[in-house]
Design an enzyme around this catalytic site. Structure first.
Site, PDB file in Angstrom:
ATOM      1  N   THR A 149     -18.917 -15.826 -43.941  1.00 14.46           N
ATOM      2  CA  THR A 149     -19.000 -14.870 -45.033  1.00 14.46           C
ATOM      3  C   THR A 149     -17.600 -14.716 -45.605  1.00 14.46           C
ATOM      4  OG1 THR A 149     -20.239 -12.865 -45.512  1.00 14.46           O
ATOM      5  CG2 THR A 149     -18.413 -12.619 -44.042  1.00 14.46           C
ATOM      6  N   THR A 150     -17.472 -13.970 -46.673  1.00 14.00           N
ATOM      7  CA  THR A 150     -16.131 -13.593 -47.115  1.00 14.00           C
ATOM      8  C   THR A 150     -16.112 -12.132 -47.507  1.00 14.00           C
ATOM      9  OG1 THR A 150     -15.718 -15.815 -47.944  1.00 14.00           O
ATOM     10  CG2 THR A 150     -14.226 -14.100 -48.675  1.00 14.00           C
TER      11      THR A 150
END
Lengths: 274, 259
Positions: free
Chosen positions: A53-54
């Site tokens: 994810t970011t």
């Protein structure tokens, strides 16, 4: 209800107002997992924990901006494109999560109830340091699971402190529960190296330092950073141009938490990113 | 001593008399449903008497601080674990009081070798609409009084708690005639202060059937407010956020008082 004064035990054991302790006593929360000892013959690492994810957060003139992409993955498969990884814990605190959603959401839930429970039982708000430590302790308790290859969570915690002086506070954690307070920005997740590069660059050589940005400028940089991360990281959703799915952006300020409406994000995106 | 049934009845009666005497000086608490929520109010700030229990639930109590604390803690624990394992909307005041608190208080009261709870509590849960507001008064023996309509009583949008039954009934009679459920905060505050004054004035008198004169109530109220602070909180009806409890400071309320 047990007549024996549970509150009595708690208030004398130094765990006054500790919600996870209450949950464990009632068997509603798994005990802290023990770290497994390495066994002969088993490979050192059977499963590589990923934080696919970011998540990013940085301080700007209006408080702290916290943004996260919407993609949830399982291995190479995209399982969900509207995941909410930026979670409100109380009126002034946000926990943004990278890692295994089941563990992360449960942690957010425990944390949210912990803060409320503390305020209600102890008749005072938990301090920011207390809140930061509470999350750290949950991560530490979870570390045994991380070592077993399940349930890694690497969160960012953003909050607004009114004591002793009003200011935004921003922390990131490692999977063991160490907390690091940052002055300007933080990013975690698989797409974070690219984001960290962008935020470092913007902060030092951009038009102005991150802390001086206005809201629109801050949103623009957050969108550009997530789009950049998504460019090379398959686990980061960035902006879905065809499906019109935008990252989730929340702002913590003295007044509380604001969730930016999608229309506003879309407008900034159209003007400065697309 | 209490093996024989009538001894037990006698022991219970003595205990009731003892507890009533202990609770008798308790300063009243008025709770009023109004347009934007539910107001809790008392006068005097030696120790806190109005508490947040859960998102939509608040409690006011008189009695021994140690007993109030144990009951308050139990209520918060029950509500919090329910809210955590299920959801905040599954936390219900009716269940909390009927199935958890009341049986415990009853058995503590009737086990004459153990200590009873020296506490009388008033709970309120704010609803989406004023008609859904719930008020429950819980006595030291586990007895519960609710605000719902019965053959003997119309539905009430308020509740009162006081040291003596007579004082409470006079407060209730006043609120039944003077308080409108669609009142704003200012009207509710003034009604609550009047109700508190009536309750406070009639704590000592033994045979007041009628509430005191209006002018006497006003005078008493002014005298008390000159020295004592107001303790108040509201449960807001606004569905904008989950946590509805908000305490109101004395200084914020003073300008709203009409003399």
């Amino acid at each position: 209800m047990d007549r024996s004064p549970v509150a009595f035990d708690q208030n004398f054991s130094g765990a006054a107002g500790d919600f996870p302790v209450l949950l464990r006593r009632k068997g509603l929360l798994a005990p802290a997992a023990a770290n497994p000892l390495p066994q002969a013959g088993t490979p050192e690492k059977t499963w590589q924990p990923t934080e696919a994810t970011t998540i990013l957060a940085f301080k700007f003139s209006g408080g702290v901006l916290v943004a996260g992409d919407r993609r949830a993955t399982a291995g190479n498969t995209v399982v969900y494109d509207r995941a909410d990884k930026v979670l409100e814990i109380d009126r002034h605190s946000i926990m943004a999560i990278a890692g295994v959603p089941a563990t992360a959401w449960e942690m957010a839930r425990v944390l949210e109830h912990s803060f409320q429970y503390f305020r209600r039982t102890q008749l005072q708000e938990m301090s920011v340091d207390g809140k930061v430590r509470a999350l750290s302790k949950l991560l530490r308790d979870n570390f045994g699971f991380v070592m077993q290859g399940v349930g890694v969570v690497v969160p960012i915690f953003a909050t607004y402190d009114s004591h002793p002086k009003p200011e935004a506070r921003l922390y990131f954690y490692d999977a063991m529960g160490a907390q690091f307070e940052v002055t300007d920005y933080a990013a975690t997740g698989s797409g974070s190296p690219a984001v960290r590069g962008i935020l470092y660059y913007e902060n030092n050589w951009g038009a102005k330092p991150l802390q001086e940005l206005g809201e629109d400028e801050a949103v623009s940089i957050a969108l550009r950073a997530l789009d950049t991360a998504a460019e090379s990281d398959t686990s980061t959703g960035g902006v879905d141009r065809s499906g019109k799915i935008y990252p989730l952006i929340k702002i913590v300020s003295r007044e509380g938490i604001t969730t930016l409406p999608e229309s506003k994000i879309a407008a900034v995106f159209k003007e400065t990113v697309a | 001593m209490i093996e024989e049934p009538y001894r037990w009845v006698e022991a219970i009666a003595n205990r009731r008399e003892y507890i009533e005497a202990q609770l008798a000086p308790g300063s009243p608490i008025a709770s009023l449903g109004y347009r934007d929520g539910i107001l809790f109010l008392t006068v005097g700030q030696t120790r806190q008497k109005i508490f947040e229990i859960y998102d939509r639930i608040a409690m006011g109590a008189i009695g021994h601080p140690g007993d109030i604390e144990r009951l308050r803690m139990a209520a918060i624990e029950l509500a919090s674990t329910e809210g955590f394992t299920r959801s905040a909307t599954d936390v219900s005041l009716r269940r909390l009081v009927h199935y958890s608190l009341s049986p415990v208080m009853k058995s503590a009261f009737e086990q004459v070798y153990g200590p009873p709870y020296l506490a009388r509590m008033l709970f309120a849960e704010v609803g989406e609409q004023p008609e859904e507001d719930l008020f429950l008064r819980v006595e030291y023996d586990g007895e519960i009084a609710a605000n719902g309509a019965t053959y003997a009583q119309a539905r009430q949008d308020f509740a009162a708690l006081s040291g003596t039954q007579q004082s409470r009934e006079l407060m209730e009679a006043f609120l039944a005639s003077q308080h409108a459920p669609d009142a704003n905060l200012e009207s509710a505050l003034n009604s609550a202060l009047d109700a508190w004054s009536i309750g406070h004035m009639t704590l000592q008198t033994s045979d007041a059937k009628e509430p005191p004169e209006r002018s006497a109530v006003r005078k008493h109220r002014q005298e008390q407010l000159a020295n004592a602070g107001i303790e108040a909180a509201v449960l807001e009806r606004d569905a904008g956020r989950a946590i509805r409890y908000r305490s109101l400071s004395d200084s914020k309320l003073r300008p709203l008082i009409r003399d």
